[in-house]
Design an enzyme around this catalytic site. Sequence first.
Site, short mmCIF file in Angstrom:
data_model
loop_
_atom_site.label_atom_id
_atom_site.label_comp_id
_atom_site.label_asym_id
_atom_site.label_seq_id
_atom_site.Cartn_x
_atom_site.Cartn_y
_atom_site.Cartn_z
N ASP A 316 42.84 34.70 36.63
CA ASP A 316 42.70 35.43 37.70
C ASP A 316 42.56 34.54 38.88
OD1 ASP A 316 42.22 37.51 39.79
OD2 ASP A 316 39.97 36.87 39.80
N ASP A 508 36.77 37.24 36.92
CA ASP A 508 35.42 37.44 37.29
C ASP A 508 35.11 38.97 37.74
OD1 ASP A 508 36.84 37.35 39.86
OD2 ASP A 508 34.94 36.71 40.77
#
Length: 641
Positions: A316, A508
Amino acid sequence: MPRFFRAVLRYPVIFVTIVVLVGVLVLEAAGATSTSKWISIVYVAAIIAWTLVGMVRDVLRGHVGLDVLAVVAMVATLAVGEYIASLIIVLMLTGGEALEDYAGRRARRELTNLLDRSPQIAHVIVHPSDESSGDVQDISADDVRVGDVLLVRPSEIVPVDGELLTESGSFDESSITGESLPVTRRAGDEVLSGAINGSRAVRIRAVRRSGDSQYQQIVALVREAQDSRAPVVRLADRFAIPFTAVSLVIAGAAWGISGDPTRFAEVLVLATPCPLLIAAPVAFLGGLSRAAKAGVIVKGGAVIEQLARVRSAAFDKTGTLTQGRPDLVEVRPAPGFDADRVLALAASAEQYSSHVLADGIRRAAVARGLTIERAERASEAATNGVTATIAGQTVVVGKPAYVSSLAPDAERTPLAPGQAAAYVAIDGRYAGALVLADDPRPESPAVVSWLRAHGVERIAMLTGDAAPTAETIAASVGIDEVHAELLPAEKVHLAAQLRPRPVLMVGDGVNDAPVLAAADVGIAMGAKGATAAGDAAAAVVLQDSLARVADAVAIGRHTLRVAYAAIWIGIALSIGLMLVATTGVIPAVVGALVQELVDLATILYALRALAGPVADLDAYAKTDAPSAPTPAGTVDRPTAA
């Protein structure tokens, strides 16, 4: 003495076997051979029956293990009259279990440290409105309710996540975030459960119940990690049939060639499978402990093995490859407005906002020594902006469309990829824009380079952010495959298509939870409390550093090498000793004692996993990482990625 009795209670079969063995030796010395014979037969037969019951249970569960060799060895030694050797085999097996238990507890030390420090008691202030009140009630941490005001005394553990009410406080968060130095929190800041208070008592207001707090989430991960079972243990079990067959062939050949049935027992004594049964799980427990010490909670040995085999990786962007905390780059005041005044008023308004850009604006104002004033009134329009009345002036901070609706003269400011802007209006006039950027983590280029240099063939970025921003960050950290503007379902689909396997995914946010769960190995950057991502992931990084991802892969590879080496060392030593025993030079009693040394040596080797190396990123740090290009573009407050 108390320690001795605890050991007896923990390992009763060992001490009963020792007593029986000593008694048999005394009877043999006294000439009571018949009595010693029957004591040995009865006791060893009982152990054989107990072992057979366990074997039957395993078979019913679809598991065929190595205990059959131990049973055959005990039966063979009894059949040829080697009663003392049969007792030594029993002692060896039970002693091996004790060694496994000890080594396992030694390997779990880093994991259980978290459980041992779990907060238990909370001091609830009965009259929180009275700051001088000393009326405190002690309750279980599990009974704390959201909104309760708690007293945390010096050096105590914070029982639940809370908002600091005291002007300031110092906290040791090393067990939560890995930060080695105490951190200072100000009134209004969040204090995490599990942190250790400093030298002064503080008050906090509970914002989560105990079970939902950060520390309990980590504890839940630890318990899950401890209860798991590694595939390499099953791999050792798969050696059972060939190893048993080879052992029986060697023992049978020794009997057939020599014509002496005692030779059969002497060979099988050295074929007991303790190294295979014990060394592999000890190695994986050591790997779990080493990872925890490095700041990564890994949910079991299966994950360790997958980490060791990773061939593709996906990241990400926001909060993973980048720091996730945009910093102010530039203040662009409109004509007639002072830059410092615009920033000071914007920061004063943003103290009432929870948006990701608000913290960067506040930090920038404080760093410049500007005064953040209290608002007379303030309200936030979710995802759009905040309006506040400060010193008689109406201040609006937010997206351009939101600010334009209140200040028609507002105009967009040109932005480079990777930048975002918060627009400001004062008393209905456009006052300027605050430009912020979320820079890559300094360790990100080195982590990407290290993975590529250590066998990860494909590295990609999967993000929901805009393509120009994603491509800029990817280029700066060394990633050339970018998939941007993705929805969570699209991330899952792309992760499923990545080849070669296994695939590592690092994220996250809450929107990363589906892809973390779907990947072969999902790692959550959990230092900032991403509970949903942590629950879905196979491993959680407790420190706010991407370097721990490379550490986890390095530890996984070292652990797998140690586990395989331990298995093959056990097999090689056992077969070598069996071949020697075919000549008759190793009596059954001596062989049983020698095999105990083999067990010990193999377990000690497996404990090498406790000292597994972490990734050395220094050689992979990029000193010439490409700078962000500067074509003009417009980016509002960034999409969560």
